[in-house]
Design a protein around this motif. Sequence first.
Motif, PDB file in Angstrom:
ATOM      1  N   PHE A 267       0.867  -1.191   0.000  1.00  0.00           N
ATOM      2  CA  PHE A 267       0.000   0.000   0.000  1.00  0.00           C
ATOM      3  C   PHE A 267       0.895   1.230   0.000  1.00  0.00           C
ATOM      4  CE2 PHE A 267      -0.642  -2.667   3.871  1.00  0.00           C
ATOM      5  CZ  PHE A 267       0.551  -2.343   4.471  1.00  0.00           C
ATOM      6  N   LEU A 269       2.872   4.368   1.208  1.00  0.00           N
ATOM      7  CA  LEU A 269       3.341   4.761   2.538  1.00  0.00           C
ATOM      8  C   LEU A 269       2.613   6.020   2.980  1.00  0.00           C
ATOM      9  CD1 LEU A 269       7.202   4.333   2.056  1.00  0.00           C
ATOM     10  CD2 LEU A 269       5.634   2.787   3.240  1.00  0.00           C
ATOM     11  N   GLN A 273       5.504   7.877   7.404  1.00  0.00           N
ATOM     12  CA  GLN A 273       6.422   6.765   7.132  1.00  0.00           C
ATOM     13  C   GLN A 273       7.524   7.201   6.173  1.00  0.00           C
ATOM     14  OE1 GLN A 273       3.320   3.993   5.933  1.00  0.00           O
ATOM     15  NE2 GLN A 273       3.882   2.569   7.589  1.00  0.00           N
ATOM     16  N   ASP A 297       2.511   5.341  17.407  1.00  0.00           N
ATOM     17  CA  ASP A 297       1.418   4.723  18.130  1.00  0.00           C
ATOM     18  C   ASP A 297       1.165   3.319  17.579  1.00  0.00           C
ATOM     19  OD1 ASP A 297      -0.432   4.701  20.101  1.00  0.00           O
ATOM     20  OD2 ASP A 297      -1.404   6.565  19.457  1.00  0.00           O
ATOM     21  N   VAL A 298       0.520   2.489  18.375  1.00  0.00           N
ATOM     22  CA  VAL A 298       0.192   1.149  17.897  1.00  0.00           C
ATOM     23  C   VAL A 298      -0.569   1.247  16.591  1.00  0.00           C
ATOM     24  CG1 VAL A 298       0.227  -0.197  20.017  1.00  0.00           C
ATOM     25  CG2 VAL A 298      -1.711   1.258  19.547  1.00  0.00           C
ATOM     26  N   SER A 300       0.643   2.203  13.717  1.00  0.00           N
ATOM     27  CA  SER A 300       1.066   3.288  12.834  1.00  0.00           C
ATOM     28  C   SER A 300       1.957   2.786  11.702  1.00  0.00           C
ATOM     29  CB  SER A 300       1.769   4.383  13.637  1.00  0.00           C
ATOM     30  OG  SER A 300       2.927   3.877  14.249  1.00  0.00           O
ATOM     31  N   PRO A 449      -2.242   4.926   9.151  1.00  0.00           N
ATOM     32  CA  PRO A 449      -2.630   4.619   7.773  1.00  0.00           C
ATOM     33  C   PRO A 449      -4.080   5.035   7.542  1.00  0.00           C
ATOM     34  CG  PRO A 449      -1.478   2.750   8.720  1.00  0.00           C
ATOM     35  CD  PRO A 449      -1.663   3.752   9.819  1.00  0.00           C
ATOM     36  N   PRO A 450      -4.407   5.440   6.308  1.00  0.00           N
ATOM     37  CA  PRO A 450      -5.745   5.984   6.046  1.00  0.00           C
ATOM     38  C   PRO A 450      -6.837   4.939   6.275  1.00  0.00           C
ATOM     39  CG  PRO A 450      -4.524   5.640   3.998  1.00  0.00           C
ATOM     40  CD  PRO A 450      -3.565   5.421   5.117  1.00  0.00           C
ATOM     41  N   ARG A 452      -8.508   4.218   9.005  1.00  0.00           N
ATOM     42  CA  ARG A 452      -8.713   3.667  10.345  1.00  0.00           C
ATOM     43  C   ARG A 452      -9.790   4.456  11.070  1.00  0.00           C
ATOM     44  NH1 ARG A 452      -3.585   1.408  11.774  1.00  0.00           N
ATOM     45  NH2 ARG A 452      -3.242  -0.086  10.116  1.00  0.00           N
ATOM     46  N   ARG A 585      -7.650  -2.288  13.645  1.00  0.00           N
ATOM     47  CA  ARG A 585      -6.629  -2.430  12.600  1.00  0.00           C
ATOM     48  C   ARG A 585      -7.234  -2.761  11.252  1.00  0.00           C
ATOM     49  NH1 ARG A 585      -1.195  -4.369  14.417  1.00  0.00           N
ATOM     50  NH2 ARG A 585      -0.839  -2.839  16.031  1.00  0.00           N
TER      51      ARG A 585
HETATM   52  P1  ADP Z   1       2.952  -0.972  14.661  1.00  0.00           P
HETATM   53  O1  ADP Z   1       3.446   0.403  14.421  1.00  0.00           O
HETATM   54  O2  ADP Z   1       1.977  -1.048  15.793  1.00  0.00           O
HETATM   55  O3  ADP Z   1       4.045  -1.988  14.749  1.00  0.00           O
HETATM   56  P2  ADP Z   1       2.287  -2.422  12.314  1.00  0.00           P
HETATM   57  O4  ADP Z   1       3.592  -2.251  11.662  1.00  0.00           O
HETATM   58  O5  ADP Z   1       1.975  -3.731  12.955  1.00  0.00           O
HETATM   59  O6  ADP Z   1       2.072  -1.286  13.385  1.00  0.00           O
HETATM   60  O7  ADP Z   1       1.157  -2.032  11.274  1.00  0.00           O
HETATM   61  C1  ADP Z   1      -0.195  -2.158  11.580  1.00  0.00           C
HETATM   62  C2  ADP Z   1      -0.994  -2.517  10.355  1.00  0.00           C
HETATM   63  O8  ADP Z   1      -1.030  -1.441   9.439  1.00  0.00           O
HETATM   64  C3  ADP Z   1      -0.411  -3.683   9.611  1.00  0.00           C
HETATM   65  O9  ADP Z   1      -1.460  -4.533   9.232  1.00  0.00           O
HETATM   66  C4  ADP Z   1       0.235  -3.065   8.386  1.00  0.00           C
HETATM   67  O10 ADP Z   1       0.264  -3.937   7.305  1.00  0.00           O
HETATM   68  C5  ADP Z   1      -0.649  -1.862   8.143  1.00  0.00           C
HETATM   69  N1  ADP Z   1       0.030  -0.750   7.470  1.00  0.00           N
HETATM   70  C6  ADP Z   1       1.286  -0.313   7.691  1.00  0.00           C
HETATM   71  N2  ADP Z   1       1.564   0.762   6.898  1.00  0.00           N
HETATM   72  C7  ADP Z   1       0.449   0.999   6.180  1.00  0.00           C
HETATM   73  C8  ADP Z   1       0.107   1.975   5.182  1.00  0.00           C
HETATM   74  N3  ADP Z   1       0.964   2.917   4.775  1.00  0.00           N
HETATM   75  N4  ADP Z   1      -1.141   1.918   4.659  1.00  0.00           N
HETATM   76  C9  ADP Z   1      -2.029   0.982   5.062  1.00  0.00           C
HETATM   77  N5  ADP Z   1      -1.766   0.047   5.991  1.00  0.00           N
HETATM   78  C10 ADP Z   1      -0.545   0.046   6.548  1.00  0.00           C
END
Ligand code: ADP
Length: 701
Positions: A267, A269, A273, A297-298, A300, A449-450, A452, A585
């Motif tokens: 997806f 960034l 990110q 944050d969780v 993110s 990510p958008p 949510r 999520r």
């Molecule tokens: P954390 O920061 O809590 O470690 P994760 O890396 O586990 O978060 O990501 C949480 C969820 O968001 C995952 O399912 C991941 O695939 C998804 N994700 C990460 N970046 C993006 C993005 N840019 N757009 C959409 N979904 C994303």
Amino acid sequence: MSDLAHTDIQYLSGVGPQRADVLRKELGIATLADLLYYFPYKHIDRSRLYYIHEIDGNMPYIQLRGKILSYETAGAGRKERLIAHFSDGTGIVDLVWFQYGKYIQKRYLIGHEYIVFGKPTVFGGRINIAHPDIDPADNLDISGMGLRPYYNTSERMKRMNLSSGAVEKLVANLFGALKEPIPETLPAYFVEHHHLMPLDEALHSMHFPANAEQLRGAEYRLKFEELFYIQLDILRYARMRQQKSRGLCFTVVGQLFNTFYNEKLPFPLTGAQKRVIREMRADMNSGRQMNRLLQGDVGSGKTLVALMTMLIAIGNGYQACIMAPTEILAEQHYATIRTQLEGLPVRVELLTGSVKGRRRAPILNGLEDGSVHLLIATHAVLEDTVRFAALGLVVVDEQHRFGVAQRAKLWNKNDFLPHVLVMTATPIPRTLAMTLYGDLDVSVIDELPPGRKPVVTEHRYDEQKASLYQFMRQQIAEGRQVYIVYPLIKESEKMDLKNLEEGYRTICEVFPAPDYAVSMVHGRLKPAEKEAEMQHFVRGETQIMVATTVIEVGVNVPNASIMVIQNAERFGLSQLHQLRGRVGRGADQSYCILVTSYKLSNESRKRIDIMTRTSDGFEIAEADLKLRGPGDLEGTQQSGIAFDLHIANLARDGILLQHVRDIAQHILDDDPDENHPENHILWQQLRIRRKSGGVNWSAIS
Ligand code: ADP
Ligand code: MG
């Protein structure tokens, strides 16, 4: 008495060897300087007189002027007490002594005018003042009394006649004995430029301020100084480290990164990110070792950022390792990363405690000969048998689960320092991050990510289970999954397990097979069993996951939309926030239900209120800091840093901290060789402070 820091307290008039011993043992006061810095915990205004008709039982300390009308005794035995009826013409209060000597009636005479000072309470329908301070009115000039200091004392001290009043006298003796002003600890230009109260005046005013304004001025000066020297120390250390520790230069982004970016990225960034990846790219190409804390944050999307950063390292011919705090999390990373890298020439391996024997050997060999490019590991990677050919980047996920010593072990596996990225979802408040990780660069992913939807958080009482179960049924019928989390507290692990198992049985009864399937995960399970249970839930074969906080960190099941937290009052704020982060999520509306009993302490109620009010991790962290104080904050304990702030408060003095940090940075830039004569005193003070056992900043990161 010129050298305050080296003069034993026993030589102060009024102290002597016995009292000195008590002061040392009870309050840690060994020298004159210690006493000077033993500040009162409050001041009470003794310049104002009240009328009796004005007072009620809810007032703090007050002062009255009037006469004793008569004495009487009441009660018997241990309850016997002496009562003086005292009046100023506007009403009557009772002055009460519980254990009294005969001297009272002789000393405080009926019909004479006195000033009485104490805390009014209501007892038996009358206003009482127990054990008041009494002074004859004619020789007391209250207009000059101002704010009177109150010092913390212990029971043992009181038995030695070292009450707050006695400490006050000792401090007064000390100031009386000083022949010259207390030497300044900041440069003169500095004191003037920043409008600070001189140290001598500030110390005196901390104890004996003429008014509230002077007290505030004194506090400000001392906080300023305290925070300033901490920041000067950290920033100076960071500078030295930057100069010393040359880092690997990753000169290219690399083919691997580009292919991934163009062909594999699942997806787009988020802006945050992208920014963070750019920051790290610049770090790793700067010639200095990267030492970066990534807060996000969780949910993110830190994992993806970590992966792309690792691809840069690999593209430059180095190995990369990501270290996770639990096996579950390591396995999940392994699964995700393997899928995302499919078709790319990267060898990814997983190393945990459960990878043993025949499976382990080839991985260890591959790490040593460089054929394993990307390792996902738990702390199993810290064992001495694990060696790398060329480890270029270490990512530590969920930093607060690892101790400082553990992390240091990992970087010592190389002849050169690998770049280091520490990731945390515990949003450390800015003030704390600056103090804790002052020599780490901090990046923040401040954008989710958008798509949510914010998690809806509700508070329910135990008694409202029926409606909760009904709600769960509805959600499950719509295809959603549910977490139910029980607290786990080390001291009573057995009991908690019982709680959990009981909860599991209840849930199985309420949600019976074959319509429903329930998983259970806790820390006592063998890793393989845990993994199997987790997998059932991840694959959607079970709809409900009953668990302890082992699921707190990192686990990702987008279809789970309800997080029920049992005994929510037993969790800390940051833990609640982490748990809530497990849901929300996916694309569906998610819910977090905090279940508590009716009986809640004030603190617990505040925590629950904050959780239902906001989902902003930083706001929650700030609130946590305010509720608990910095030493207590998750992550600071494990990092082994003792907070030794004497007067400043990280929760309240954030703006000042930022201000003094800028000043410290400016001084370091301006006087890099530390040889400007006007700054001499700064470096000298820094040495003194370091010797006296401040925080060991080099231990951090
Ligand atoms: P954390 O920061 O809590 O470690 P994760 O890396 O586990 O978060 O990501 C949480 C969820 O968001 C995952 O399912 C991941 O695939 C998804 N994700 C990460 N970046 C993006 C993005 N840019 N757009 C959409 N979904 C994303
Ligand atoms: Mg994560």
